[in-house]
Design a protein around this motif. Sequence first.
Motif, PDB file in Angstrom:
ATOM      1  N   ASP A 253      73.748  51.609 -32.896  1.00  0.00           N
ATOM      2  CA  ASP A 253      74.673  50.980 -32.293  1.00  0.00           C
ATOM      3  C   ASP A 253      75.519  52.258 -31.455  1.00  0.00           C
ATOM      4  O   ASP A 253      75.922  51.813 -30.466  1.00  0.00           O
ATOM      5  N   ASP A 254      75.860  53.188 -31.941  1.00  0.00           N
ATOM      6  CA  ASP A 254      76.556  54.418 -31.305  1.00  0.00           C
ATOM      7  C   ASP A 254      75.668  54.851 -29.976  1.00  0.00           C
ATOM      8  O   ASP A 254      76.316  55.048 -29.009  1.00  0.00           O
ATOM      9  N   LEU A 255      74.396  54.917 -30.231  1.00  0.00           N
ATOM     10  CA  LEU A 255      73.568  55.403 -29.153  1.00  0.00           C
ATOM     11  C   LEU A 255      72.978  54.360 -28.209  1.00  0.00           C
ATOM     12  O   LEU A 255      72.517  54.423 -27.006  1.00  0.00           O
ATOM     13  N   ASN A 256      73.476  53.075 -28.396  1.00  0.00           N
ATOM     14  CA  ASN A 256      72.811  52.011 -27.567  1.00  0.00           C
ATOM     15  C   ASN A 256      71.244  52.151 -27.392  1.00  0.00           C
ATOM     16  O   ASN A 256      70.567  52.210 -26.491  1.00  0.00           O
ATOM     17  N   ALA A 257      70.740  52.290 -28.700  1.00  0.00           N
ATOM     18  CA  ALA A 257      69.183  52.872 -28.648  1.00  0.00           C
ATOM     19  C   ALA A 257      68.665  51.226 -29.774  1.00  0.00           C
ATOM     20  O   ALA A 257      69.274  50.403 -30.197  1.00  0.00           O
ATOM     21  N   VAL A 258      67.233  51.236 -29.575  1.00  0.00           N
ATOM     22  CA  VAL A 258      66.473  50.543 -30.510  1.00  0.00           C
ATOM     23  C   VAL A 258      66.156  51.176 -31.683  1.00  0.00           C
ATOM     24  O   VAL A 258      65.794  52.280 -31.675  1.00  0.00           O
ATOM     25  N   ALA A 259      66.248  50.223 -32.711  1.00  0.00           N
ATOM     26  CA  ALA A 259      65.772  50.765 -34.104  1.00  0.00           C
ATOM     27  C   ALA A 259      64.703  49.826 -34.442  1.00  0.00           C
ATOM     28  O   ALA A 259      64.960  48.436 -34.478  1.00  0.00           O
ATOM     29  N   VAL A 260      63.577  50.333 -34.775  1.00  0.00           N
ATOM     30  CA  VAL A 260      62.310  49.470 -35.276  1.00  0.00           C
ATOM     31  C   VAL A 260      61.915  50.194 -36.646  1.00  0.00           C
ATOM     32  O   VAL A 260      61.735  51.438 -36.864  1.00  0.00           O
ATOM     33  N   VAL A 261      61.734  49.002 -37.763  1.00  0.00           N
ATOM     34  CA  VAL A 261      61.317  49.668 -38.969  1.00  0.00           C
ATOM     35  C   VAL A 261      59.992  48.638 -39.191  1.00  0.00           C
ATOM     36  O   VAL A 261      60.014  47.564 -38.821  1.00  0.00           O
ATOM     37  N   THR A 262      59.100  49.192 -40.097  1.00  0.00           N
ATOM     38  CA  THR A 262      58.256  48.601 -40.497  1.00  0.00           C
ATOM     39  C   THR A 262      58.301  48.218 -41.926  1.00  0.00           C
ATOM     40  O   THR A 262      59.113  48.934 -42.371  1.00  0.00           O
ATOM     41  N   ASN A 263      57.584  47.284 -42.246  1.00  0.00           N
ATOM     42  CA  ASN A 263      57.970  47.010 -43.849  1.00  0.00           C
ATOM     43  C   ASN A 263      56.729  46.392 -44.492  1.00  0.00           C
ATOM     44  O   ASN A 263      55.961  45.618 -44.080  1.00  0.00           O
ATOM     45  N   GLN A 264      56.508  46.782 -45.785  1.00  0.00           N
ATOM     46  CA  GLN A 264      55.281  46.348 -46.610  1.00  0.00           C
ATOM     47  C   GLN A 264      55.383  44.997 -47.284  1.00  0.00           C
ATOM     48  O   GLN A 264      56.609  44.377 -47.128  1.00  0.00           O
ATOM     49  N   VAL A 265      54.469  44.270 -47.528  1.00  0.00           N
ATOM     50  CA  VAL A 265      54.519  42.967 -48.096  1.00  0.00           C
ATOM     51  C   VAL A 265      54.057  43.096 -49.417  1.00  0.00           C
ATOM     52  O   VAL A 265      53.328  43.949 -49.920  1.00  0.00           O
ATOM     53  N   MET A 266      54.608  42.103 -50.183  1.00  0.00           N
ATOM     54  CA  MET A 266      54.045  41.584 -51.657  1.00  0.00           C
ATOM     55  C   MET A 266      53.429  40.125 -51.508  1.00  0.00           C
ATOM     56  O   MET A 266      54.239  39.275 -50.801  1.00  0.00           O
ATOM     57  N   SER A 267      52.745  39.639 -52.621  1.00  0.00           N
ATOM     58  CA  SER A 267      52.263  38.290 -52.625  1.00  0.00           C
ATOM     59  C   SER A 267      53.160  37.545 -53.694  1.00  0.00           C
ATOM     60  O   SER A 267      53.247  38.190 -55.092  1.00  0.00           O
ATOM     61  N   ASN A 268      53.881  36.538 -53.363  1.00  0.00           N
ATOM     62  CA  ASN A 268      54.692  35.776 -54.294  1.00  0.00           C
ATOM     63  C   ASN A 268      53.881  34.893 -55.262  1.00  0.00           C
ATOM     64  O   ASN A 268      53.419  33.872 -54.435  1.00  0.00           O
ATOM     65  N   PRO A 269      53.465  35.134 -56.498  1.00  0.00           N
ATOM     66  CA  PRO A 269      52.726  34.420 -57.220  1.00  0.00           C
ATOM     67  C   PRO A 269      53.031  32.807 -57.383  1.00  0.00           C
ATOM     68  O   PRO A 269      52.461  32.081 -57.974  1.00  0.00           O
ATOM     69  N   GLY A 270      54.268  32.741 -57.303  1.00  0.00           N
ATOM     70  CA  GLY A 270      55.048  31.267 -57.383  1.00  0.00           C
ATOM     71  C   GLY A 270      54.890  30.361 -56.373  1.00  0.00           C
ATOM     72  O   GLY A 270      55.139  29.238 -56.627  1.00  0.00           O
ATOM     73  N   VAL A 271      53.983  30.880 -55.332  1.00  0.00           N
ATOM     74  CA  VAL A 271      54.014  29.873 -54.257  1.00  0.00           C
ATOM     75  C   VAL A 271      52.483  29.415 -54.354  1.00  0.00           C
ATOM     76  O   VAL A 271      51.596  30.054 -54.320  1.00  0.00           O
ATOM     77  N   PHE A 272      52.328  28.082 -54.150  1.00  0.00           N
ATOM     78  CA  PHE A 272      50.933  27.372 -54.399  1.00  0.00           C
ATOM     79  C   PHE A 272      50.713  26.998 -53.207  1.00  0.00           C
ATOM     80  O   PHE A 272      49.453  26.808 -52.983  1.00  0.00           O
ATOM     81  N   PHE A 273      51.569  26.699 -52.266  1.00  0.00           N
ATOM     82  CA  PHE A 273      51.219  26.185 -50.856  1.00  0.00           C
ATOM     83  C   PHE A 273      51.866  26.844 -49.814  1.00  0.00           C
ATOM     84  O   PHE A 273      52.605  27.288 -49.865  1.00  0.00           O
ATOM     85  N   GLY A 274      50.943  27.090 -48.811  1.00  0.00           N
ATOM     86  CA  GLY A 274      51.473  27.879 -47.436  1.00  0.00           C
ATOM     87  C   GLY A 274      51.069  29.559 -47.998  1.00  0.00           C
ATOM     88  O   GLY A 274      50.383  29.752 -48.901  1.00  0.00           O
ATOM     89  N   ASP A 275      51.681  30.130 -47.172  1.00  0.00           N
ATOM     90  CA  ASP A 275      51.541  31.712 -47.351  1.00  0.00           C
ATOM     91  C   ASP A 275      52.365  32.587 -48.211  1.00  0.00           C
ATOM     92  O   ASP A 275      53.895  32.267 -48.331  1.00  0.00           O
ATOM     93  N   PRO A 276      51.695  33.065 -49.183  1.00  0.00           N
ATOM     94  CA  PRO A 276      52.800  33.685 -50.462  1.00  0.00           C
ATOM     95  C   PRO A 276      53.226  34.869 -50.149  1.00  0.00           C
ATOM     96  O   PRO A 276      53.740  35.522 -50.881  1.00  0.00           O
TER      97      PRO A 276
END
Length: 330
Positions: A253-276
């Motif tokens: 915010d001070d630099l008027n710059a872009v911040a890009v972060v990558t993030n890992q994922v996990m599988s939600n075992p409680g989801v039976f329909f759609g993408d877990p």
Amino acid sequence: MTATDIEDIPGVGPATADRLREAGYITVESIATAAPVDLSEAAEIGESTAKKIIKAAREIADIGGFKTGTDVLARRQEILKLSTFVPEVDELLGGGIETQAITEFYGEFGSGKSQIVHQLAVNCQLPREVGGLGGSCLYIDTENTFRPERIEQMVAGLEFEKPVPEGYEIPSVEDFLANIHVARAHSSDHQMLLIDSARDLSNELKDSDMPVKLVIVDSLTGLFRAEYAGRGTLAGRQQKLNRHLHDLFKLVDDLNAVAVVTNQVMSNPGVFFGDPTKPIGGNIVGHSATFRLYLRKSKAGKRIARLVDSPNLPEGEATFMVETAGIKSC
């Protein structure tokens, strides 16, 4: 007031100023937005004295008060957009990746997260006329993913849709690599300290031809996830993660710059329909990231980017390819 004039703050003498700089408080603004307890520890002064210094810094820096919607709009008009050079992805993001914000890319292994940040590390150095930001990149590498060979391939594969400024020549690979400042984080505490180092380096480069315009953290949660295992450590992890993201946002915010972060994922075992699949970090990362994009593999080598969260853009999807020459349209 320059970044080295913290001695001009009432109550800050030479010895206190030296201790503050060593702790990473090198600008009036950084002191003005500090917590009294943090400043007290860093400068080895009483908390009441720290409060007075912070109050004086706020008056000098003219921050901390209310602003009108007009003032906020004027600040918004300073925002720049970094192009991915994939028109479909740029359109999904309202013209590109915004400065003064944190953009998160999350997805499974091989979904293209590190490929995108390598491409952005190249693109940010290009002139604004073609979709770049005319600046350098800071790359905090927590999983040993940075590959200079990949930068070389992407520089060789650069293609411009917009007219190139007259007389502009694409710099050499060596020049591109020289403007990517990589730091390898070995622990979550080290990762957090690197944001302070990033601020120091960005202040050094502030008046150069290539000021810092992109800060990458690849990946954001990997070290936190490894060090804080089990439900009993969750609160501590989330608190540190929250502080880390807050410091990152304040920096860009001070630099008027872009911040890009990558993030890992996990599988939600409680989801039976759609993408877990769901990202690591829970609500802390969800609320701190301004834009969240979910990356997943598709058929024939395609990748799909889905805009999951944004304060002002509709949800949607865009496809792209990861090629030897970089991130390209399908």
